[in-house]
Structures are given as structure tokens and as C-alpha cells.
Design a protein around this motif. Structure first.
Motif, PDB file in Angstrom:
ATOM      1  N   UNK A  37      42.816  -3.570  -6.479  1.00 43.18           N
ATOM      2  CA  UNK A  37      43.059  -2.697  -7.637  1.00 43.18           C
ATOM      3  C   UNK A  37      44.215  -3.246  -8.472  1.00 43.18           C
ATOM      4  N   UNK A  38      45.266  -3.728  -7.802  1.00 38.32           N
ATOM      5  CA  UNK A  38      46.381  -4.343  -8.520  1.00 38.32           C
ATOM      6  C   UNK A  38      45.906  -5.592  -9.264  1.00 38.32           C
ATOM      7  N   UNK A  39      45.044  -6.375  -8.615  1.00 38.67           N
ATOM      8  CA  UNK A  39      44.512  -7.574  -9.265  1.00 38.67           C
ATOM      9  C   UNK A  39      43.698  -7.188 -10.499  1.00 38.67           C
ATOM     10  N   UNK A  40      42.907  -6.128 -10.383  1.00 39.09           N
ATOM     11  CA  UNK A  40      42.113  -5.648 -11.516  1.00 39.09           C
ATOM     12  C   UNK A  40      43.022  -5.209 -12.660  1.00 39.09           C
ATOM     13  N   UNK A  41      44.111  -4.532 -12.305  1.00 41.95           N
ATOM     14  CA  UNK A  41      45.064  -4.080 -13.319  1.00 41.95           C
ATOM     15  C   UNK A  41      45.690  -5.271 -14.035  1.00 41.95           C
ATOM     16  N   UNK A  42      46.047  -6.296 -13.271  1.00 44.18           N
ATOM     17  CA  UNK A  42      46.641  -7.481 -13.874  1.00 44.18           C
ATOM     18  C   UNK A  42      45.678  -8.212 -14.784  1.00 44.18           C
ATOM     19  N   UNK A  43      44.431  -8.361 -14.334  1.00 42.13           N
ATOM     20  CA  UNK A  43      43.426  -9.033 -15.157  1.00 42.13           C
ATOM     21  C   UNK A  43      43.193  -8.275 -16.465  1.00 42.13           C
ATOM     22  N   UNK A  44      43.190  -6.953 -16.379  1.00 41.33           N
ATOM     23  CA  UNK A  44      43.017  -6.140 -17.587  1.00 41.33           C
ATOM     24  C   UNK A  44      44.217  -6.295 -18.516  1.00 41.33           C
ATOM     25  N   UNK A 108      53.750  -9.148  -7.912  1.00 39.00           N
ATOM     26  CA  UNK A 108      53.268 -10.531  -7.814  1.00 39.00           C
ATOM     27  C   UNK A 108      51.777 -10.615  -8.113  1.00 39.00           C
ATOM     28  N   UNK A 109      51.008  -9.675  -7.566  1.00 41.68           N
ATOM     29  CA  UNK A 109      49.566  -9.674  -7.805  1.00 41.68           C
ATOM     30  C   UNK A 109      49.242  -9.426  -9.271  1.00 41.68           C
ATOM     31  N   UNK A 110      49.892  -8.434  -9.854  1.00 39.77           N
ATOM     32  CA  UNK A 110      49.637  -8.098 -11.255  1.00 39.77           C
ATOM     33  C   UNK A 110      50.028  -9.261 -12.163  1.00 39.77           C
ATOM     34  N   UNK A 111      51.190  -9.862 -11.887  1.00 40.27           N
ATOM     35  CA  UNK A 111      51.654 -10.978 -12.710  1.00 40.27           C
ATOM     36  C   UNK A 111      50.713 -12.170 -12.616  1.00 40.27           C
ATOM     37  N   UNK A 112      50.306 -12.503 -11.398  1.00 43.35           N
ATOM     38  CA  UNK A 112      49.419 -13.652 -11.202  1.00 43.35           C
ATOM     39  C   UNK A 112      48.082 -13.427 -11.893  1.00 43.35           C
ATOM     40  N   UNK A 113      47.538 -12.215 -11.769  1.00 44.16           N
ATOM     41  CA  UNK A 113      46.253 -11.903 -12.399  1.00 44.16           C
ATOM     42  C   UNK A 113      46.365 -11.901 -13.920  1.00 44.16           C
ATOM     43  N   UNK A 114      47.467 -11.341 -14.437  1.00 43.20           N
ATOM     44  CA  UNK A 114      47.653 -11.288 -15.890  1.00 43.20           C
ATOM     45  C   UNK A 114      47.762 -12.689 -16.481  1.00 43.20           C
ATOM     46  N   UNK A 115      48.427 -13.593 -15.773  1.00 49.15           N
ATOM     47  CA  UNK A 115      48.560 -14.962 -16.257  1.00 49.15           C
ATOM     48  C   UNK A 115      47.205 -15.650 -16.383  1.00 49.15           C
ATOM     49  N   UNK A 116      46.307 -15.350 -15.449  1.00 52.65           N
ATOM     50  CA  UNK A 116      44.980 -15.964 -15.486  1.00 52.65           C
ATOM     51  C   UNK A 116      44.285 -15.734 -16.822  1.00 52.65           C
ATOM     52  N   UNK A 117      44.305 -14.493 -17.277  1.00 53.90           N
ATOM     53  CA  UNK A 117      43.621 -14.178 -18.525  1.00 53.90           C
ATOM     54  C   UNK A 117      44.465 -14.515 -19.749  1.00 53.90           C
TER      55      UNK A 117
END
Length: 206
Positions: A37-44, A108-117
Motif C-alpha cells: 500500500x505504501x508502494x502504491x501511494x509512492x507510485x501515485x 523509504x518505500x514511498x520515496x523509492x516508489x515516487x522516484x520511479x515515476x
């Protein structure tokens, strides 16, 4: 404004597997539903800079400036290759214990996912071509319509990514019980990140 065509098109776009889906699924398999869920939040969240760029007209500049596009593109390529390398090296990534697992901190999860997009310039070009198509020609406030459409798209992205993460978590037991599956997944996700990085590297701005 929010038409069936917009909803269907957005859903198709969100469902297509990309870097965000790969990251969310790998997170769900390795660390469980909460982490996914945190990863999804970061990607969004990583979509926001591209939506803002589209609304402010910055994507038009990127579309015409090869240097700007290439700079952001290769930053994204480097990050994807870093994730591939880190995943390949981390032999314990999927060898987690249900009771003693210590997932990465939410930040960390949110930041890493947000950077991807955020580091994917193709998203900016995509939103430049995508969102304006659904803004009414006679709209009193086109910017307001863009904000509403963007909000709907982000909500849909988050919901779909959460589902991806929960489905990954549902198969987590199989992963936990098989070292061979863990090894295959580690190599598979490393290969996916590397492949996505290579695909981005050879992509063009138009």
C-alpha cells in the motif's frame, strides 16, 4: 467532463504493467500488504510532477528540448538499473519470515516508489497528449477540469496498484515456503527493472 471514455482509457493505461506495477508487486511479495500500500501511494505521488508539468505547459518544453528530455530520461535509466542491481544482490529480499519480517520504513518505500515515476519523462509527454483530449472545448475553467481529471486518474492509479499489491501478498505464502521460488523472483524482478531501464534508454521523446 468525466466521461465513460475517459474512465475506460484511464483504466487501461493504469492496468498496463510498468515500473510502478513491478515495484508494487515485488514489494507485496517481499514485505506484505501494508508495504505494498505504501508502494502504491509512492507510485501515485510520483505522477504529480508530471501532471503539474502538463498543466503548466512544461511538458511542451520537454517535448521540444532534446537536452531536457535526455537528462531526465537517463536519470530514470540510472535509477532503474540501480534497482535491478540492488534486487539482484539482495539474496534475502524474498526470504522473509512472517513473524520476524522487518519491512522498510514507510518513508523509504514511498520515496523509492515516487522516484520511479518522477524520473520517467515519458509520463510527462503522455499527460500532455492524454488529459487535454478530455477537457471540454467550451470549458469556463480548463485548469479546473484538468485538476479534476488528474485527481480521478490518480485515485484510479492508487486503487489499481493496491489491488496488484494485495494479489501479490496473496501468493506470498508460496514464496515464503520455497527458496527456489525466492531465487527465481529475485532474478526475475532484477531482470524486469533492467529491461525497463533499457527500454527507457532507447526511447525517444516523440
Amino acid at each position: 467532463m468525466i466521461t465513460l471514455q475517459f474512465l475506460v482509457t484511464s483504466l487501461i493505461v493504469v492496468l498496463i504493467p510498468g515500473t510502478g506495477v513491478v515495484f508494487t508487486v515485488s514489494t507485496g511479495l517481499a514485505q506484505g500488504r501494508r508495504a505494498s500500500v505504501y508502494a502504491s501511494l509512492g507510485c501515485t505521488a510520483g505522477i504529480v510532477p508530471h501532471l503539474l508539468a502538463s498543466m503548466l505547459g512544461l511538458s511542451a518544453v520537454m517535448h521540444t528540448s532534446a537536452l531536457a528530455f535526455q537528462a531526465l530520461k537517463f536519470a530514470g535509466v540510472a535509477y532503474l538499473f540501480y534497482l535491478a542491481w540492488a534486487t539482484w544482490r539482495d539474496r534475502g529480499a524474498f526470504a522473509v519470515d512472517r513473524d520476524a519480517a522487518a519491512p522498510l520504513p514507510m518513508r523509504s518505500l514511498v520515496t523509492r516508489a515516487a522516484l520511479l515515476n518522477t524520473l520517467n519523462p515519458k509520463l510527462t509527454i503522455f499527460f500532455l497528449a492524454f488529459l487535454p483530449q478530455f477537457v471540454a472545448v467550451d470549458a469556463a475553467s480548463p485548469l479546473a477540469q484538468m485538476l479534476v481529471l488528474s485527481g480521478v486518474f490518480m485515485a484510479m492509479t492508487f486503487a489499481v496498484f493496491v489491488v496488484y499489491g494485495l494479489l501479490a501478498d496473496a501468493f506470498r505464502g508460496v514464496v515464503l515456503e520455497s527458496p527456489r521460488v525466492q531465487d527465481w523472483l529475485r532474478r526475475g524482478f532484477a531482470g524486469c527493472f533492467a529491461g525497463l531501464g533499457a527500454n527507457l534508454a532507447v526511447s525517444e521523446s516523440r
